[in-house]
Enzyme design. Structure first.
Site, mmCIF file in Angstrom:
data_model
loop_
_atom_site.group_PDB
_atom_site.id
_atom_site.type_symbol
_atom_site.label_atom_id
_atom_site.label_comp_id
_atom_site.label_asym_id
_atom_site.label_seq_id
_atom_site.Cartn_x
_atom_site.Cartn_y
_atom_site.Cartn_z
ATOM 1 N N HIS A 15 2.143 -2.916 3.843
ATOM 2 C CA HIS A 15 0.925 -3.497 3.262
ATOM 3 C C HIS A 15 0.788 -3.105 1.789
ATOM 4 O O HIS A 15 0.679 -1.930 1.471
ATOM 5 C CB HIS A 15 -0.268 -2.976 4.061
ATOM 6 C CG HIS A 15 -1.593 -3.445 3.595
ATOM 7 N ND1 HIS A 15 -2.581 -2.590 3.183
ATOM 8 C CD2 HIS A 15 -2.108 -4.690 3.482
ATOM 9 C CE1 HIS A 15 -3.657 -3.277 2.853
ATOM 10 N NE2 HIS A 15 -3.398 -4.559 3.017
ATOM 11 N N ARG A 16 0.847 -4.086 0.891
ATOM 12 C CA ARG A 16 0.859 -3.863 -0.565
ATOM 13 C C ARG A 16 2.051 -2.985 -0.940
ATOM 14 O O ARG A 16 1.974 -2.144 -1.839
ATOM 15 C CB ARG A 16 -0.450 -3.229 -1.062
ATOM 16 C CG ARG A 16 -1.709 -3.906 -0.515
ATOM 17 C CD ARG A 16 -2.991 -3.261 -1.013
ATOM 18 N NE ARG A 16 -4.144 -3.725 -0.250
ATOM 19 C CZ ARG A 16 -5.372 -3.266 -0.380
ATOM 20 N NH1 ARG A 16 -5.638 -2.322 -1.265
ATOM 21 N NH2 ARG A 16 -6.364 -3.730 0.364
ATOM 22 N N GLU A 42 4.012 -7.044 2.619
ATOM 23 C CA GLU A 42 2.812 -7.843 2.352
ATOM 24 C C GLU A 42 2.375 -7.559 0.932
ATOM 25 O O GLU A 42 2.448 -6.410 0.461
ATOM 26 C CB GLU A 42 1.678 -7.445 3.316
ATOM 27 C CG GLU A 42 0.451 -8.341 3.251
ATOM 28 C CD GLU A 42 -0.658 -7.915 2.313
ATOM 29 O OE1 GLU A 42 -1.666 -8.640 2.219
ATOM 30 O OE2 GLU A 42 -0.541 -6.855 1.635
ATOM 31 N N ASP A 44 -0.413 -9.276 -2.481
ATOM 32 C CA ASP A 44 -1.525 -10.166 -2.818
ATOM 33 C C ASP A 44 -1.197 -10.906 -4.109
ATOM 34 O O ASP A 44 -0.824 -10.272 -5.095
ATOM 35 C CB ASP A 44 -2.797 -9.330 -3.005
ATOM 36 C CG ASP A 44 -3.054 -8.431 -1.809
ATOM 37 O OD1 ASP A 44 -3.404 -8.953 -0.746
ATOM 38 O OD2 ASP A 44 -2.870 -7.203 -1.932
ATOM 39 N N HIS A 57 -4.245 -6.667 -5.880
ATOM 40 C CA HIS A 57 -5.195 -6.923 -4.801
ATOM 41 C C HIS A 57 -6.574 -7.359 -5.283
ATOM 42 O O HIS A 57 -7.087 -8.404 -4.880
ATOM 43 C CB HIS A 57 -5.339 -5.690 -3.909
ATOM 44 C CG HIS A 57 -6.343 -5.884 -2.819
ATOM 45 N ND1 HIS A 57 -7.682 -5.599 -2.992
ATOM 46 C CD2 HIS A 57 -6.223 -6.382 -1.575
ATOM 47 C CE1 HIS A 57 -8.334 -5.898 -1.882
ATOM 48 N NE2 HIS A 57 -7.468 -6.381 -1.000
ATOM 49 N N GLU A 117 0.065 -13.009 0.449
ATOM 50 C CA GLU A 117 -1.353 -13.324 0.680
ATOM 51 C C GLU A 117 -1.941 -13.938 -0.585
ATOM 52 O O GLU A 117 -2.034 -13.281 -1.628
ATOM 53 C CB GLU A 117 -2.146 -12.067 1.062
ATOM 54 C CG GLU A 117 -3.594 -12.452 1.322
ATOM 55 C CD GLU A 117 -4.548 -11.294 1.536
ATOM 56 O OE1 GLU A 117 -4.129 -10.146 1.744
ATOM 57 O OE2 GLU A 117 -5.766 -11.573 1.482
ATOM 58 N N LYS A 119 -4.777 -14.729 -2.835
ATOM 59 C CA LYS A 119 -6.118 -14.131 -2.995
ATOM 60 C C LYS A 119 -7.037 -15.171 -3.633
ATOM 61 O O LYS A 119 -7.400 -15.067 -4.800
ATOM 62 C CB LYS A 119 -6.019 -12.903 -3.897
ATOM 63 C CG LYS A 119 -5.746 -11.633 -3.122
ATOM 64 C CD LYS A 119 -7.008 -11.095 -2.435
ATOM 65 C CE LYS A 119 -6.714 -9.867 -1.598
ATOM 66 N NZ LYS A 119 -6.924 -10.023 -0.181
ATOM 67 N N ASP A 237 0.188 0.481 6.035
ATOM 68 C CA ASP A 237 0.456 1.193 4.773
ATOM 69 C C ASP A 237 1.606 2.190 4.943
ATOM 70 O O ASP A 237 2.100 2.724 3.958
ATOM 71 C CB ASP A 237 -0.788 1.998 4.339
ATOM 72 C CG ASP A 237 -2.014 1.128 4.099
ATOM 73 O OD1 ASP A 237 -1.861 -0.049 3.730
ATOM 74 O OD2 ASP A 237 -3.141 1.651 4.287
#
Ligand code: G3P
Ligand code: MG
Length: 251
Positions: A15-16, A42, A44, A57, A117, A119, A237
């Site tokens: 995640h990120r 993943e 953003d 993000h 993702e 945003k 994460d």
């Protein structure tokens, strides 16, 4: 499930990037995710004022880039002058806000899955879908790409523009038979806020051919439960925790 009844290993989406131990959405976090054994990343995506796809993000710069104002009001050149690592730890000073191209190059080299993702719930970012799809095609990573968003109109548009690229519906909780809803916009996956996810929903989705990818899960006990439920992917994460739990499963 495998022949012995064990759930297939989920895609491990960092995640990120490996944001539990590196500054989120930086190349150092993405590379660390690869080192830790993540099988997916993943991130953003937003657009700079001059239309470049950038990985960050928040819609504003204060938390992770030490500047005031909005991402979408700055040019690519202005965003490049900012430091995206020092806020996390001085060791990472000098990390930049990455361009989508930089991550897609890593994705092409490593064969990882990338979960982009969009945003675009706070700002609309007109043209974001076409820009992202063009980049994915230019790098030849269509089969490794999943586009997700809380903006489901945007996902429907992505499907229209690129039926061959997978999409995932981000949502918080409580949708009734969300796999049926997913089909109404041609989505391939459900990205559900984790505490809302129940085993029977994962099974319902699987029976309908829709993948469940809960976010964002870091607790080892919960990770174990989700692996046992047979979720198709997990957004975390700490990708190394999932790697370790999978390696501890009985063969
Ligand atoms: O894609 C899952 C997760 O990233 C969605 O929430 O706010 O962390 O982007 P957020
Ligand atoms: Mg995200």
């Amino acid at each position: 499930r495998t022949a012995d009844g064990q759930a297939a290993a989920p895609i491990i989406f960092a995640h990120r990037g490996a944001s539990g131990t590196r500054p989120e959405n930086t190349m150092v976090a993405f590379r660390r995710a690869v080192e830790l054994g993540a099988t997916g990343i993943e991130t953003d995506v937003q657009l700079s004022a001059d239309g470049q796809p950038v990985l960050i993000h928040d819609e504003t710069l204060s938390r992770t880039a030490g500047a005031s104002g909005w991402v979408g009001d700055k040019t690519w050149a202005e965003l490049q002058s900012l430091d995206a690592g020092g806020w996390y730890h001085p060791e990472f000073m000098g990390e930049r806000i990455p361009h989508l191209d930089e991550l897609l190059e890593l994705v092409r080299q490593t064969g990882l899955i990338v979960n982009l993702e969009l945003k675009n719930t706070v700002r609309a970012y007109e043209g974001l879908e076409a820009t992202v799809i063009e980049a994915v095609r230019r790098h030849g990573v269509e089969r490794q790409t999943l586009i997700s968003s809380f903006n489901h109109y945007s996902l429907a548009l992505c499907k229209q523009l690129a039926p061959d690229i997978r999409t995932g519906i981000l949502y918080m909780e409580g949708l009734y038979r969300p796999w049926e809803y997913a089909k109404t916009i041609g989505a391939d996956a459900l990205h559900a806020y984790d505490p809302a996810v129940r085993a029977e929903w994962v099974q319902g989705a699987r029976a309908a051919g829709v993948d469940y990818h809960p976010f964002t899960v870091n607790d080892e006990g919960r990770l174990r439960e989700l692996i046992e439920m047979g979720t198709a992917g997990i957004i975390t994460d700490h990708p190394d925790r999932v790697v370790r739990l999978l390696s501890q499963r009985r063969p």
